[in-house]
Design a protein around this motif. Sequence first.
Motif, PDB file in Angstrom:
ATOM      1  N   LYS A 144       0.829  -1.205   0.000  1.00 31.04           N
ATOM      2  CA  LYS A 144       0.000   0.000   0.000  1.00 31.04           C
ATOM      3  C   LYS A 144       0.865   1.258   0.000  1.00 31.04           C
ATOM      4  O   LYS A 144       0.551   2.236  -0.685  1.00 31.04           O
ATOM      5  CB  LYS A 144      -0.931  -0.002   1.218  1.00 31.04           C
ATOM      6  N   ALA A 145       1.951   1.235   0.771  1.00 35.51           N
ATOM      7  CA  ALA A 145       2.849   2.383   0.791  1.00 35.51           C
ATOM      8  C   ALA A 145       3.485   2.607  -0.575  1.00 35.51           C
ATOM      9  O   ALA A 145       3.634   3.749  -1.036  1.00 35.51           O
ATOM     10  CB  ALA A 145       3.934   2.180   1.855  1.00 35.51           C
TER      11      ALA A 145
ATOM     12  N   THR B 283       2.215   1.809  -3.493  1.00 31.76           N
ATOM     13  CA  THR B 283       1.193   2.350  -4.385  1.00 31.76           C
ATOM     14  C   THR B 283       0.952   3.827  -4.124  1.00 31.76           C
ATOM     15  O   THR B 283       0.806   4.628  -5.051  1.00 31.76           O
ATOM     16  CB  THR B 283      -0.125   1.567  -4.215  1.00 31.76           C
ATOM     17  N   ARG B 284       0.919   4.211  -2.860  1.00 27.67           N
ATOM     18  CA  ARG B 284       0.697   5.610  -2.513  1.00 27.67           C
ATOM     19  C   ARG B 284       1.840   6.488  -3.008  1.00 27.67           C
ATOM     20  O   ARG B 284       1.619   7.545  -3.605  1.00 27.67           O
ATOM     21  CB  ARG B 284       0.541   5.735  -0.995  1.00 27.67           C
TER      22      ARG B 284
ATOM     23  N   ASP C 211       1.731   6.895  -6.732  1.00 26.91           N
ATOM     24  CA  ASP C 211       0.690   7.844  -7.137  1.00 26.91           C
ATOM     25  C   ASP C 211       1.158   9.278  -6.949  1.00 26.91           C
ATOM     26  O   ASP C 211       0.927  10.132  -7.810  1.00 26.91           O
ATOM     27  CB  ASP C 211      -0.581   7.592  -6.327  1.00 26.91           C
ATOM     28  N   TRP C 212       1.830   9.559  -5.833  1.00 25.08           N
ATOM     29  CA  TRP C 212       2.347  10.910  -5.607  1.00 25.08           C
ATOM     30  C   TRP C 212       3.341  11.311  -6.694  1.00 25.08           C
ATOM     31  O   TRP C 212       3.320  12.428  -7.200  1.00 25.08           O
ATOM     32  CB  TRP C 212       3.007  10.985  -4.239  1.00 25.08           C
TER      33      TRP C 212
END
Length: 218
Positions: A166-167, A169-170, A173-174
Motif C-alpha cells: 500500500k505504501a 502504491t501511494r 501515485d504521488w
Amino acid sequence: MSDTQTPPDEERRLSILNALGLTLASKLSEAKTAKAQSGIESNWTGDEEFYQGFDNANRHEFGHIPQKPLEGGGSSEPAAKPTGSTVFPNITQPYVDAAAARVGDMLLPTGDRNFAIDATPIPEMLESDMQPGQMVKMPDGQVSSIEDALKAFSKLKAEASRKAEKAQTRIDDWLTESNSHAETRKMIDDCAKLGSGVMKGPVPIKVRTRQWRTDKET
C-alpha cells in the motif's frame, strides 16, 4: 500597564525573530560572496556556450538568438571581429545528450517504477536452531511455544507485506501526480550539461474544473 506598551512575551518573541532574521541575512550574504568568489557562474556560462556552440570567434553569427550567453560570463563588451575561420565543431552537445539519455534510461525506466518497498525482515523473530516444543519470547513479552510463535509471525509478516504494498502504491501515485519523471529528466539534463542540477517540487497549483450535471426530476 497601558495599551501602548508591548507585553514581555511579545517583546521576547520579536527579539528572537529579529535575531533569527539577522542570522539568516548573514548566512545569505556569506553564500552570495562565496558563490561570486568561486567563479561557478562563469564555469556554468562556459559550459552552456560549449553546449550551444558559442565562442568569441562566432558569437556575432548568433546575435538573433535572445538566450545566447554573453561573452565572458556576462560581459556586454563586443568581441573583436575575427579574421580567420569561425567554425565551431560542436562535439560537446552530442556527448552531453547521449550521457543524459543513458542516465535517464537507467534511473527512470519506461513504463515501470524505479523503486520498490518490501517488508523489513526481522531475523530475531525466529532462530534456525529452535526445536519443536521450545518456548520462545514474543515481541510483546509473552512466552509461547514455537508453533504458536510461527503462526503469529506469519500473520505479522503478511500484514507487513500488505502495508508495504500500500505504501508503494501511494508513493507511486504521488510521483505520478507530480510529473516526477519529466522533472527528474530536466535535472539530469542540467547535471550532464553544467555538472550540477536542482529539482524543486512538487509545487501545488490551482486548477479550475467545470462540471455539467442534470438533476433528475423528482
